[in-house]
Scaffold this active site. Structure first.
Site, mmCIF file in Angstrom:
data_model
loop_
_atom_site.group_PDB
_atom_site.id
_atom_site.type_symbol
_atom_site.label_atom_id
_atom_site.label_comp_id
_atom_site.label_asym_id
_atom_site.label_seq_id
_atom_site.Cartn_x
_atom_site.Cartn_y
_atom_site.Cartn_z
ATOM 1 N N GLN A 102 0.844 -1.194 0.000
ATOM 2 C CA GLN A 102 0.000 0.000 0.000
ATOM 3 C C GLN A 102 0.882 1.249 0.000
ATOM 4 O OE1 GLN A 102 -3.387 -0.484 3.060
ATOM 5 N NE2 GLN A 102 -1.971 -2.131 3.545
ATOM 6 N N ASN A 103 2.189 1.034 0.136
ATOM 7 C CA ASN A 103 3.099 2.177 0.259
ATOM 8 C C ASN A 103 3.464 2.749 -1.106
ATOM 9 O OD1 ASN A 103 2.983 1.647 2.939
ATOM 10 N ND2 ASN A 103 4.916 0.545 3.020
ATOM 11 N N HIS A 120 -1.477 1.320 -4.259
ATOM 12 C CA HIS A 120 -1.865 2.745 -4.187
ATOM 13 C C HIS A 120 -0.992 3.624 -5.072
ATOM 14 C CE1 HIS A 120 -3.939 1.994 -0.035
ATOM 15 N NE2 HIS A 120 -4.734 1.727 -1.039
ATOM 16 N N CYS A 131 -4.795 17.559 -18.981
ATOM 17 C CA CYS A 131 -4.439 17.103 -20.344
ATOM 18 C C CYS A 131 -3.882 15.686 -20.361
ATOM 19 C CB CYS A 131 -3.457 18.079 -20.989
ATOM 20 S SG CYS A 131 -1.793 17.974 -20.300
ATOM 21 N N CYS A 150 0.861 22.651 -19.737
ATOM 22 C CA CYS A 150 -0.429 23.330 -19.969
ATOM 23 C C CYS A 150 -0.802 24.263 -18.807
ATOM 24 C CB CYS A 150 -1.539 22.302 -20.209
ATOM 25 S SG CYS A 150 -2.172 21.519 -18.708
ATOM 26 N N GLY A 187 2.715 -4.571 9.002
ATOM 27 C CA GLY A 187 2.635 -3.124 9.229
ATOM 28 C C GLY A 187 1.463 -2.416 8.582
ATOM 29 N N SER A 189 -2.644 -1.248 9.397
ATOM 30 C CA SER A 189 -3.744 -1.206 10.364
ATOM 31 C C SER A 189 -4.968 -1.911 9.793
ATOM 32 C CB SER A 189 -4.101 0.242 10.679
ATOM 33 O OG SER A 189 -4.548 0.884 9.495
ATOM 34 N N ASN A 213 3.027 -6.982 13.431
ATOM 35 C CA ASN A 213 2.644 -5.607 13.765
ATOM 36 C C ASN A 213 3.090 -5.335 15.199
ATOM 37 O OD1 ASN A 213 1.079 -3.107 14.279
ATOM 38 N ND2 ASN A 213 -0.004 -3.660 12.397
HETATM 39 P P1 NAD Z 1 -1.512 2.824 8.889
HETATM 40 O O1 NAD Z 1 -0.765 4.064 9.153
HETATM 41 O O2 NAD Z 1 -2.983 2.848 8.921
HETATM 42 O O3 NAD Z 1 -1.060 1.684 9.902
HETATM 43 C C1 NAD Z 1 0.272 1.372 10.121
HETATM 44 C C2 NAD Z 1 0.348 0.104 10.938
HETATM 45 O O4 NAD Z 1 1.713 -0.237 11.109
HETATM 46 C C3 NAD Z 1 -0.264 0.212 12.336
HETATM 47 O O5 NAD Z 1 -1.089 -0.905 12.563
HETATM 48 C C4 NAD Z 1 0.959 0.212 13.264
HETATM 49 O O6 NAD Z 1 0.683 -0.420 14.498
HETATM 50 C C5 NAD Z 1 1.957 -0.580 12.472
HETATM 51 N N1 NAD Z 1 3.356 -0.269 12.740
HETATM 52 C C6 NAD Z 1 3.913 0.934 13.051
HETATM 53 N N2 NAD Z 1 5.240 0.815 13.197
HETATM 54 C C7 NAD Z 1 5.539 -0.493 12.958
HETATM 55 C C8 NAD Z 1 6.746 -1.243 12.927
HETATM 56 N N3 NAD Z 1 7.945 -0.678 13.180
HETATM 57 N N4 NAD Z 1 6.688 -2.563 12.661
HETATM 58 C C9 NAD Z 1 5.492 -3.173 12.423
HETATM 59 N N5 NAD Z 1 4.324 -2.513 12.428
HETATM 60 C C10 NAD Z 1 4.338 -1.187 12.669
HETATM 61 O O7 NAD Z 1 -0.972 2.306 7.487
HETATM 62 P P2 NAD Z 1 -1.685 1.484 6.343
HETATM 63 O O8 NAD Z 1 -2.496 0.395 6.919
HETATM 64 O O9 NAD Z 1 -0.629 1.183 5.351
HETATM 65 O O10 NAD Z 1 -2.746 2.482 5.688
HETATM 66 C C11 NAD Z 1 -2.480 3.848 5.530
HETATM 67 C C12 NAD Z 1 -2.355 4.376 4.117
HETATM 68 O O11 NAD Z 1 -1.294 5.319 4.209
HETATM 69 C C13 NAD Z 1 -1.915 3.422 3.063
HETATM 70 O O12 NAD Z 1 -2.752 3.653 1.974
HETATM 71 C C14 NAD Z 1 -0.515 3.871 2.647
HETATM 72 O O13 NAD Z 1 -0.444 3.980 1.252
HETATM 73 C C15 NAD Z 1 -0.414 5.286 3.146
HETATM 74 N N6 NAD Z 1 0.926 5.653 3.698
HETATM 75 C C16 NAD Z 1 2.025 5.225 3.058
HETATM 76 C C17 NAD Z 1 3.275 5.523 3.585
HETATM 77 C C18 NAD Z 1 4.499 5.030 2.840
HETATM 78 O O14 NAD Z 1 4.474 4.921 1.618
HETATM 79 N N7 NAD Z 1 5.574 4.698 3.552
HETATM 80 C C19 NAD Z 1 3.389 6.251 4.774
HETATM 81 C C20 NAD Z 1 2.205 6.699 5.391
HETATM 82 C C21 NAD Z 1 0.960 6.376 4.836
#
Ligand code: NAD
Length: 250
Positions: A102-103, A120, A131, A150, A187, A189, A213
C-alpha cells in the site's frame, strides 16, 4: 520475541505453494517514514483526511503540495530496512511470489524485490488531471507546486482517498489473494479499503495468514492465524533466519 511462533510461521511459509505479502506504512516506519496512525511527525500537522483526499487536491492543489513535498523529502532520504530486505531475500530464494504494497515509497524495489504490486500507485511519476501528460517526479523536484506544460498543477500518481485503485493492481491482487496458500501481512492497520479485503479473501480461500505488527489490529482476532507482535525489522530478521535454517543454508 516469541521464537515458537516464528518457527511455526517459518514452517508454514516453507511448506506453502504460493506465498504472498501485503505491506503497509508500518514496514517503512523504521526507515524514517511515519505511518498514518502513530502519534508523531508529519501527520500531526497534516491530517490525512484533510490533505489526502482527491477533493482536497482538486480544491487547493497548492496547499496539498506542501504536505506532498514534505513526504517526498522523507521518502527520498529513506533507505530499505531489514524488513524490506528480508522480503526481497525471500523472493530471491523463491519463497515469496509477490509483494502487494500500500506504500508509495518504492522501498521494496530499492531493497531488490522482484515482483511488487503498487496498490496505491507510486510517487515516482506525476500526471496532469487536465491534459493527461505524465512527468518523472525527479524532473519537477525543484518546483512547488510542479506544473504541467499546460500550466495545471500536477498530481502524483498515488491513490488519494476517493480515487479508484489502478485496475491492473486491483485485478492481479484479487487473483493472487484468492489463490495464495500463505499471506504475510506486515505493518498495516487494515483500516483502508479495499486493501483490507485482501487478508479476508486469502483466508476464505484457505490460506494461512501470518501478521507482523507492533500492536493487534482488526485482523488479529479475525483472520490472523499467527500474530508476531513486534517491529517489522526484528520479526523479519527472525523469520528469514528461521527459514534459512529450515532450508539448511546460512
Ligand atoms: P496505517 O498508518 O494505517 O497503519 C500502520 C500500521 O503499522 C499500524 O497498525 C501500526 O501499528 C503498524 N506499525 C507501526 N510501526 C511499525 C513497525 N515498526 N513494525 C510493524 N508494524 C508497525 O498504514 P496502512 O495500513 O498502510 O494504511 C495507511 C495508508 O497510508 C496506506 O494507503 C498507505 O499507502 C499510506 N501511507 C504510506 C506511507 C508510505 O508509503 N511509507 C506512509 C504513510 C501512509
Amino acid at each position: 520475541m516469541n521464537q515458537d511462533e516464528i518457527k511455526k510461521a517459518a514452517k508454514i511459509l516453507r511448506d506453502s505453494r504460493l506465498n504472498l505479502a501485503l505491506t503497509g506504512a508500518g514496514i517503512s516506519v523504521e526507515s524514517g517514514i511515519p505511518d498514518f496512525r502513530s502519534p508523531r511527525g508529519l501527520w500531526e500537522r497534516y491530517n490525512p483526511a484533510e490533505y489526502g483526499t482527491i477533493w482536497a487536491f482538486r480544491d487547493d492543489a497548492a496547499k496539498v503540495w506542501k504536505m506532498i513535498r514534505e513526504m517526498s523529502e522523507l521518502v527520498d532520504r529513506a533507505q530499505p530496512n531489514p524488513a524490506h530486505l528480508g522480503l526481497a531475500q525471500l523472493q530471491h530464494l523463491g519463497l515469496l511470489h509477490t509483494i502487494i504494497t500500500q506504500n508509495i515509497d518504492s522501498l521494496h524495489q530499492k531493497a531488490g524485490a522482484t515482483r511488487v504490486i503498487e496498490y496505491h500507485g507510486s510517487s515516482r511519476t506525476l500526471s496532469c488531471l487536465t491534459c493527461g501528460a505524465r512527468y518523472n517526479a525527479e524532473a519537477k523536484k525543484e518546483d512547488l507546486p510542479p506544473r504541467c506544460a499546460c500550466t495545471e498543477i500536477l498530481k502524483p500518481d498515488v491513490v488519494f482517498f476517493g480515487e479508484a485503485i489502478p485496475l491492473e493492481a486491483l485485478r492481479e491482487s484479487q487473483l493472487l489473494a484468492s489463490s495464495c496458500t500463505a499471506l504475510l501481512v506486515i505493518g498495516t492497520s487494515a483500516e483502508v479499503a479495499p486493501a483490507n479485503t485482501i487478508p479476508r479473501t486469502a483466508k476464505l480461500a484457505g490460506a494461512h495468514v501470518i501478521e507482523i505488527n507492533v500492536q493487534p489490529t482488526a485482523l488479529t482476532s479475525s483472520f490472523t492465524d499467527i500474530f508476531l507482535q513486534g517491529k517489522a525489522s526484528s520479526m523479519m530478521i527472525g523469520l528469514v533466519e528461521e527459514m534459512q535454517s529450515l532450508l539448511g543454508g546460512p
